[in-house]
Design a protein around this motif. Structure first.
Motif, PDB file in Angstrom:
ATOM      1  N   GLU A   1     -44.469-145.289  25.920  1.00  0.00           N
ATOM      2  CA  GLU A   1     -43.254-144.506  25.763  1.00  0.00           C
ATOM      3  C   GLU A   1     -42.788-144.491  24.315  1.00  0.00           C
ATOM      4  OE1 GLU A   1     -38.804-144.383  27.619  1.00  0.00           O
ATOM      5  OE2 GLU A   1     -39.977-146.207  27.745  1.00  0.00           O
ATOM      6  N   LYS A   2     -43.300-145.406  23.518  1.00  0.00           N
ATOM      7  CA  LYS A   2     -42.866-145.533  22.129  1.00  0.00           C
ATOM      8  C   LYS A   2     -43.467-144.414  21.284  1.00  0.00           C
ATOM      9  CE  LYS A   2     -42.304-148.938  18.538  1.00  0.00           C
ATOM     10  NZ  LYS A   2     -42.580-150.295  18.118  1.00  0.00           N
ATOM     11  N   VAL A   3     -42.647-143.838  20.437  1.00  0.00           N
ATOM     12  CA  VAL A   3     -43.098-142.774  19.542  1.00  0.00           C
ATOM     13  C   VAL A   3     -43.678-143.427  18.296  1.00  0.00           C
ATOM     14  CG1 VAL A   3     -42.390-140.768  18.199  1.00  0.00           C
ATOM     15  CG2 VAL A   3     -41.322-141.227  20.407  1.00  0.00           C
ATOM     16  N   GLU A   4     -44.963-143.201  18.051  1.00  0.00           N
ATOM     17  CA  GLU A   4     -45.643-143.799  16.908  1.00  0.00           C
ATOM     18  C   GLU A   4     -45.644-142.835  15.731  1.00  0.00           C
ATOM     19  OE1 GLU A   4     -46.706-146.866  16.823  1.00  0.00           O
ATOM     20  OE2 GLU A   4     -46.338-147.290  18.930  1.00  0.00           O
ATOM     21  N   ASN A   5     -45.863-143.389  14.538  1.00  0.00           N
ATOM     22  CA  ASN A   5     -46.005-142.551  13.361  1.00  0.00           C
ATOM     23  C   ASN A   5     -47.353-141.839  13.401  1.00  0.00           C
ATOM     24  OD1 ASN A   5     -43.547-143.243  12.231  1.00  0.00           O
ATOM     25  ND2 ASN A   5     -44.399-145.028  11.190  1.00  0.00           N
TER      26      ASN A   5
ATOM     27  N   TYR B   1     -42.520-137.701  30.128  1.00  0.00           N
ATOM     28  CA  TYR B   1     -43.549-137.771  31.165  1.00  0.00           C
ATOM     29  C   TYR B   1     -44.912-137.386  30.603  1.00  0.00           C
ATOM     30  CZ  TYR B   1     -46.152-136.714  35.410  1.00  0.00           C
ATOM     31  OH  TYR B   1     -47.108-136.667  36.369  1.00  0.00           O
ATOM     32  N   ARG B   2     -44.945-136.318  29.828  1.00  0.00           N
ATOM     33  CA  ARG B   2     -46.211-135.864  29.239  1.00  0.00           C
ATOM     34  C   ARG B   2     -46.749-136.898  28.260  1.00  0.00           C
ATOM     35  NH1 ARG B   2     -50.630-132.964  30.105  1.00  0.00           N
ATOM     36  NH2 ARG B   2     -51.400-132.023  28.213  1.00  0.00           N
ATOM     37  N   SER B   3     -45.877-137.488  27.462  1.00  0.00           N
ATOM     38  CA  SER B   3     -46.302-138.512  26.515  1.00  0.00           C
ATOM     39  C   SER B   3     -46.831-139.742  27.241  1.00  0.00           C
ATOM     40  CB  SER B   3     -45.132-138.901  25.616  1.00  0.00           C
ATOM     41  OG  SER B   3     -45.472-139.996  24.804  1.00  0.00           O
ATOM     42  N   TYR B   4     -46.170-140.122  28.333  1.00  0.00           N
ATOM     43  CA  TYR B   4     -46.635-141.291  29.087  1.00  0.00           C
ATOM     44  C   TYR B   4     -47.983-141.020  29.756  1.00  0.00           C
ATOM     45  CZ  TYR B   4     -46.716-145.214  32.268  1.00  0.00           C
ATOM     46  OH  TYR B   4     -47.092-146.335  32.941  1.00  0.00           O
ATOM     47  N   ILE B   5     -48.178-139.816  30.255  1.00  0.00           N
ATOM     48  CA  ILE B   5     -49.457-139.481  30.887  1.00  0.00           C
ATOM     49  C   ILE B   5     -50.589-139.501  29.857  1.00  0.00           C
ATOM     50  CG2 ILE B   5     -50.740-137.578  31.987  1.00  0.00           C
ATOM     51  CD1 ILE B   5     -48.891-139.076  33.878  1.00  0.00           C
TER      52      ILE B   5
END
Length: 126
Positions: A105-109, A96-100
């Motif tokens: 939602e994808k984790v980038e390098n 949720y925090r990453s999306y905000i």
């Protein structure tokens, strides 16, 4: 004591699918992988706990002790359920925090990690 081969095969498939999902780059798939591995561990503990038996309560006779179920497996499964739900709640909060923050939602390098990985190794000094 013999283990049920069908349940052990199901455990293996659940672990394999869970590890595959854990290696994905999206947080939702990672969460599903964590939940699959947690359920596989619970099923493995249940399978290795032995056959069904009487409730693990000491009575007036000692003959019940031979047919009692193992209470340790039940306690371990309950503990594993609580831990899995706690980890799932934490990963959902991270998602949720990453999306905000990034609307993705994808984790980038991390660019700094990529730069360090692309650097040429330094020669050791003698």
């Amino acid at each position: 004591m013999s283990a049920n081969l069908t349940l052990l095969t199901v455990v293996g498939v659940l672990v394999a699918c869970g590890v595959y999902l854990l290696l994905e780059r999206t947080v939702t798939k990672m969460l599903l992988g964590i939940l699959l591995v947690g359920n596989a561990v619970n099923l493995l503990i249940l399978t290795m706990g032995g056959p069904d038996g009487a409730p693990p309560i000491q009575g007036a006779t000692d003959t019940v002790r031979d047919t009692m179920a193992d209470p340790l497996a039940q306690a371990l499964i309950l503990t594993a359920i609580v831990i899995t739900m706690g980890v799932a709640a934490f990963v959902l909060a991270l998602a949720y925090r990453s999306y905000i923050l990034t609307t993705s939602e994808k984790v980038e390098n991390d660019p700094e990690d990529v730069g360090i990985a692309e650097r040429e190794p330094e020669e050791p000094e003698e």
